[in-house]
Design a protein around this motif. Structure first.
Motif, PDB file in Angstrom:
ATOM      1  N   ALA A 170       2.574   5.747   6.357  1.00 44.36           N
ATOM      2  CA  ALA A 170       3.152   7.030   6.769  1.00 44.36           C
ATOM      3  C   ALA A 170       3.530   7.926   5.596  1.00 44.36           C
ATOM      4  N   GLY A 171       3.808   7.354   4.443  1.00 45.20           N
ATOM      5  CA  GLY A 171       4.218   8.136   3.285  1.00 45.20           C
ATOM      6  C   GLY A 171       3.129   8.348   2.260  1.00 45.20           C
ATOM      7  N   LEU A 172       1.884   8.303   2.679  1.00 50.74           N
ATOM      8  CA  LEU A 172       0.765   8.495   1.745  1.00 50.74           C
ATOM      9  C   LEU A 172       0.212   9.915   1.898  1.00 50.74           C
ATOM     10  N   PRO A 173       0.697  10.858   1.109  1.00 44.23           N
ATOM     11  CA  PRO A 173       0.355  12.265   1.304  1.00 44.23           C
ATOM     12  C   PRO A 173      -1.113  12.620   1.095  1.00 44.23           C
ATOM     13  N   ALA A 174      -1.841  11.859   0.295  1.00 43.18           N
ATOM     14  CA  ALA A 174      -3.240  12.177   0.003  1.00 43.18           C
ATOM     15  C   ALA A 174      -4.219  11.504   0.972  1.00 43.18           C
ATOM     16  N   LEU A 175      -3.722  10.654   1.857  1.00 44.77           N
ATOM     17  CA  LEU A 175      -4.604   9.891   2.753  1.00 44.77           C
ATOM     18  C   LEU A 175      -5.336  10.822   3.713  1.00 44.77           C
ATOM     19  N   ASN A 176      -6.672  10.791   3.670  1.00 44.35           N
ATOM     20  CA  ASN A 176      -7.456  11.594   4.600  1.00 44.35           C
ATOM     21  C   ASN A 176      -8.379  10.761   5.478  1.00 44.35           C
ATOM     22  N   THR A 177      -8.583   9.493   5.117  1.00 40.69           N
ATOM     23  CA  THR A 177      -9.442   8.597   5.903  1.00 40.69           C
ATOM     24  C   THR A 177      -8.742   7.262   6.085  1.00 40.69           C
ATOM     25  N   LEU A 219      -4.711  13.798   7.166  1.00 41.49           N
ATOM     26  CA  LEU A 219      -5.601  12.803   7.784  1.00 41.49           C
ATOM     27  C   LEU A 219      -6.688  13.502   8.590  1.00 41.49           C
ATOM     28  N   LYS A 220      -7.940  13.276   8.182  1.00 35.38           N
ATOM     29  CA  LYS A 220      -9.080  13.905   8.850  1.00 35.38           C
ATOM     30  C   LYS A 220      -9.877  12.915   9.678  1.00 35.38           C
ATOM     31  N   LYS A 221      -9.864  11.655   9.267  1.00 34.90           N
ATOM     32  CA  LYS A 221     -10.646  10.643   9.983  1.00 34.90           C
ATOM     33  C   LYS A 221      -9.780   9.428  10.266  1.00 34.90           C
ATOM     34  N   LEU A 222      -9.705   9.065  11.529  1.00 35.35           N
ATOM     35  CA  LEU A 222      -9.019   7.847  11.957  1.00 35.35           C
ATOM     36  C   LEU A 222      -9.971   7.066  12.838  1.00 35.35           C
ATOM     37  N   VAL A 233       0.827  -1.202   0.000  1.00 31.42           N
ATOM     38  CA  VAL A 233       0.000   0.000   0.000  1.00 31.42           C
ATOM     39  C   VAL A 233       0.868   1.261   0.000  1.00 31.42           C
ATOM     40  N   SER A 234       2.084   1.151   0.465  1.00 28.73           N
ATOM     41  CA  SER A 234       2.973   2.320   0.565  1.00 28.73           C
ATOM     42  C   SER A 234       3.269   2.963  -0.784  1.00 28.73           C
ATOM     43  N   GLN A 235       3.015   2.270  -1.866  1.00 22.33           N
ATOM     44  CA  GLN A 235       3.260   2.800  -3.215  1.00 22.33           C
ATOM     45  C   GLN A 235       2.063   3.566  -3.777  1.00 22.33           C
ATOM     46  N   LEU A 236       0.951   3.573  -3.078  1.00 23.75           N
ATOM     47  CA  LEU A 236      -0.287   4.167  -3.591  1.00 23.75           C
ATOM     48  C   LEU A 236      -0.402   5.627  -3.165  1.00 23.75           C
ATOM     49  N   LYS A 237       0.404   6.481  -3.756  1.00 24.71           N
ATOM     50  CA  LYS A 237       0.530   7.883  -3.338  1.00 24.71           C
ATOM     51  C   LYS A 237      -0.731   8.710  -3.546  1.00 24.71           C
ATOM     52  N   SER A 238      -1.675   8.258  -4.365  1.00 15.48           N
ATOM     53  CA  SER A 238      -2.926   8.989  -4.595  1.00 15.48           C
ATOM     54  C   SER A 238      -4.047   8.565  -3.658  1.00 15.48           C
ATOM     55  N   LEU A 239      -3.807   7.546  -2.851  1.00 12.41           N
ATOM     56  CA  LEU A 239      -4.854   6.965  -2.009  1.00 12.41           C
ATOM     57  C   LEU A 239      -5.427   7.989  -1.023  1.00 12.41           C
ATOM     58  N   ASN A 240      -6.758   8.151  -1.044  1.00 12.26           N
ATOM     59  CA  ASN A 240      -7.470   9.046  -0.124  1.00 12.26           C
ATOM     60  C   ASN A 240      -8.025   8.297   1.071  1.00 12.26           C
TER      61      ASN A 240
END
Length: 140
Positions: free
Chosen positions: A98-105, A125-128, A75-82
């Protein structure tokens, strides 16, 4: 002995969504044939690994809940993942996200998760959701 169930896929560059829930999948194969995939749901399967996902560079939403995953390294390669939903697995570390810049949820409930210190750098990250995990503290 259990047969390995994999989806029978043909090259489909137009499709952006793939739902493979409850198919008894033991591995993810053929995802490179779906080069425009933005949403993948493969919950309620027999997956032990997320190997194969690294080719899905356009993925925005990924749901791998109710499997037997122990590691999120691919999953660490999926840089567009929201959004990443991986509830009810065997995940103990969130280091790979940790290296997913687009992850918000991020939904990781019901995992033997002990460390989430890698999340401190995820400014978007907005929702955890991490209920029923074994976390001692949050990194913020």
């Amino acid at each position: 002995f259990r047969p390995v169930h994999t989806p029978m896929v043909a090259k489909d560059t137009a499709s952006t969504r793939l739902k493979a829930d409850g198919q008894e999948l033991e591995e993810l194969q053929g995802l490179a044939l779906h080069e425009n995939l933005t949403m993948l749901s493969a919950q309620h399967n027999l997956l032990k690994s997320a190997a194969g996902l690294q080719v899905c560079t356009k993925l925005l939403v990924l749901n791998l809940s109710h499997n037997g995953l122990t590691d999120l390294a691919p999953v660490s390669q999926l840089k567009s993942l929201n959004a990443l939903i991986v509830t009810n697995n065997q995940i103990t570390s969130l280091g790979p996200v940790a290296g997913l810049p687009a992850l918000n949820t991020l939904v990781v409930s019901h995992n033997p998760l002990k460390d989430c210190s890698g999340l401190a750098g995820l400014k978007g990250l907005k929702k955890l959701s991490a209920t029923d995990c074994q976390l001692d503290a949050l990194p913020w």
